[in-house]
Scaffold this active site. Structure first.
Site, mmCIF file in Angstrom:
data_model
loop_
_atom_site.group_PDB
_atom_site.id
_atom_site.type_symbol
_atom_site.label_atom_id
_atom_site.label_comp_id
_atom_site.label_asym_id
_atom_site.label_seq_id
_atom_site.Cartn_x
_atom_site.Cartn_y
_atom_site.Cartn_z
ATOM 1 C CB SER A 15 37.801 -12.886 104.229
ATOM 2 O OG SER A 15 39.167 -12.899 104.540
ATOM 3 C CE1 TYR A 48 37.100 -9.435 108.188
ATOM 4 C CE2 TYR A 48 38.755 -11.045 107.527
ATOM 5 C CZ TYR A 48 37.836 -10.069 107.200
ATOM 6 O OH TYR A 48 37.629 -9.737 105.883
ATOM 7 C CE LYS A 108 34.056 -10.242 106.122
ATOM 8 N NZ LYS A 108 33.194 -9.370 105.335
HETATM 9 N N1 UFG Z 1 52.643 -6.697 107.411
HETATM 10 C C1 UFG Z 1 53.887 -6.276 107.851
HETATM 11 N N2 UFG Z 1 54.007 -4.983 108.253
HETATM 12 C C2 UFG Z 1 52.966 -4.111 108.286
HETATM 13 C C3 UFG Z 1 51.697 -4.559 107.840
HETATM 14 C C4 UFG Z 1 51.585 -5.880 107.411
HETATM 15 O O1 UFG Z 1 54.848 -7.038 107.873
HETATM 16 O O2 UFG Z 1 53.147 -2.956 108.688
HETATM 17 C C5 UFG Z 1 52.517 -8.080 106.936
HETATM 18 C C6 UFG Z 1 51.469 -8.884 107.669
HETATM 19 O O3 UFG Z 1 51.991 -9.412 108.847
HETATM 20 C C7 UFG Z 1 51.083 -9.912 106.608
HETATM 21 C C8 UFG Z 1 51.253 -9.147 105.286
HETATM 22 O O4 UFG Z 1 52.082 -8.033 105.589
HETATM 23 O O5 UFG Z 1 51.989 -10.961 106.642
HETATM 24 C C9 UFG Z 1 49.961 -8.627 104.714
HETATM 25 O O6 UFG Z 1 49.275 -7.946 105.756
HETATM 26 P P1 UFG Z 1 48.005 -7.037 105.483
HETATM 27 O O7 UFG Z 1 47.607 -6.478 106.826
HETATM 28 O O8 UFG Z 1 48.248 -6.092 104.386
HETATM 29 O O9 UFG Z 1 46.931 -8.077 104.972
HETATM 30 P P2 UFG Z 1 46.430 -9.449 105.639
HETATM 31 O O10 UFG Z 1 46.946 -10.548 104.774
HETATM 32 O O11 UFG Z 1 46.731 -9.531 107.073
HETATM 33 O O12 UFG Z 1 44.851 -9.264 105.563
HETATM 34 C C10 UFG Z 1 44.100 -9.346 104.391
HETATM 35 C C11 UFG Z 1 42.813 -8.575 104.609
HETATM 36 C C12 UFG Z 1 42.050 -9.161 105.756
HETATM 37 C C13 UFG Z 1 41.835 -10.631 105.490
HETATM 38 C C14 UFG Z 1 43.108 -11.335 105.173
HETATM 39 C C15 UFG Z 1 42.818 -12.744 104.822
HETATM 40 O O13 UFG Z 1 43.085 -7.238 104.890
HETATM 41 O O14 UFG Z 1 40.832 -8.499 105.899
HETATM 42 O O15 UFG Z 1 43.779 -10.674 104.109
HETATM 43 O O16 UFG Z 1 43.444 -13.177 103.721
HETATM 44 F F1 UFG Z 1 41.331 -11.251 106.596
#
Ligand code: UFG
Length: 327
Positions: A116, A140, A144
């Protein structure tokens, strides 16, 4: 090759299984269904089993005459990892140790691992290259990185050849429309925005509008599930003549949370309520990949460089399957 796909009933694993079959490999799915869906396994033998079960793994690896293992079976929720770090270390690290030990016992040396972008933590510069410092900021990402290090040490013995593929944000649904993203507890931005567009949720929250970005919301690099999987196929083939591969898998283009939400509105043709909320713990402001190494080293070609096309595939699947695999 006969490939054991651990976590092959999940979002990425099920798409990978379908692509392996299409490419002429023989996938066998190994999944405990703790978060996957048996209905997502359409073109492979399915074995219900747990990665903690060394004896079962040895039996399956032997009986199915497995040549290589792909490993997608991990916990992925960053906030949960902060709440329950021991569970994350048990599942993501200890169980991967058990899997690698079973492979060693069976003399199977090819391993493709879902790593990741979380291994980088908050990067000093973006887009991120693979030689950037790895400083994960949550359990997390630490799990990894721990597995990557375990693989590296084992590869030094000559008994393991591995590819660690560092995913940025996996998104979208398979082109044939049969496989999509259905997490039991959804936390990802695109499926949640789509649920709001479908009227299944009243609103979508934006976690943080005060980040140092143009519109104040976090920037991420969304990579289509088929592009992600095609890189795995290439990496698997490359393990025939290389021992250790580490690649970023991303588009190289960043989109803000605000842009993602606007694109979901455009693609779906639906308006929905958007609420500004506080920052979510553990979110770096910007994560974008420099994937030059994968493009050049694997001959990888990205078919979905644009966010809108990625979201179109996700919208199609969710609107045709509003209850996910429960339909
Ligand atoms: N977000 C919102 N509202 C929501 C959900 C998410 O504003 O309801 C924002 C988050 O704060 C983040 C962005 O949207 O800024 C993307 O969030 P996601 O949860 O879709 O994805 P992440 O970037 O947090 O996570 C992904 C993978 C993880 C991994 C991470 C590392 O799902 O497993 O990328 O790059 F660890």
């Amino acid at each position: 090759m006969k490939v054991l796909v651990c976590g092959g009933a999940g979002y990425i694993g099920s798409n990978m299984t379908a692509m392996l079959r299409e490419a002429g490999h023989e996938p066998v799915v190994y999944d405990n269904l703790s978060s996957g869906h048996q209905k997502a396994v359409k073109t492979a033998d399915f074995v219900k089993g747990d990665l903690a079960d060394f004896d079962m793994l040895v039996k399956i690896l032997t009986y199915k005459q497995i040549d290589a293992v792909m490993h997608f079976a991990a916990f992925i929720e960053v906030s949960e990892s902060v709440e329950n770090p021991l569970e994350f270390y048990r599942n993501n690290v200890c169980n991967t140790h058990t899997l690698l030990a079973a492979m060693e016992k069976c003399n199977i040396d090819k391993f493709v691992f879902s790593s990741s972008a979380a291994v980088y933590g908050t990067p000093e510069k973006t887009p991120i290259t693979e030689d950037a410092a790895t400083n994960p900021i949550n359990p997390y990402g630490q799990t990894k990185l721990a597995v990557e290090r375990m693989c590296h040490c084992q590869s030094q013995t000559g008994r393991l050849k591995y590819a660690a593929l560092r995913y940025f944000n996996a998104a979208g649904a398979g082109a044939d429309g049969s496989l999509g993203e259905d997490h039991k507890l959804e936390s990802h931005l695109i499926p949640l925005a789509i649920e709001a567009a479908l009227g299944k949720k009243d609103e979508i929250k934006i976690f943080g509008v005060d980040y140092p970005t143009d519109d104040g919301t976090c920037i991420r690099d969304y990579i289509h599930i088929e592009d992600l999987c095609s890189a795995h196929l290439l990496a698997l083939e490359k393990l025939n003549y290389e021992n250790e591969l580490i690649y970023n898998l991303g588009n190289g283009k960043g989109y803000s949370v605000q842009q993602v939400i606007e694109t979901v509105k455009k693609v779906s043709g639906k308006n929905f309520r958007v609420v500004n909320d506080l920052r979510r713990a553990g979110d770096p402001p910007i994560l974008t990949a420099d994937a030059t190494k994968a493009i050049e080293g694997l001959g990888w070609e990205v078919k979905y460089p644009e966010l809108e096309a990625i979201i179109e595939t996700a919208w199609k699947w969710h609107s045709e399957n509003p209850n996910g695999y429960a339909d």
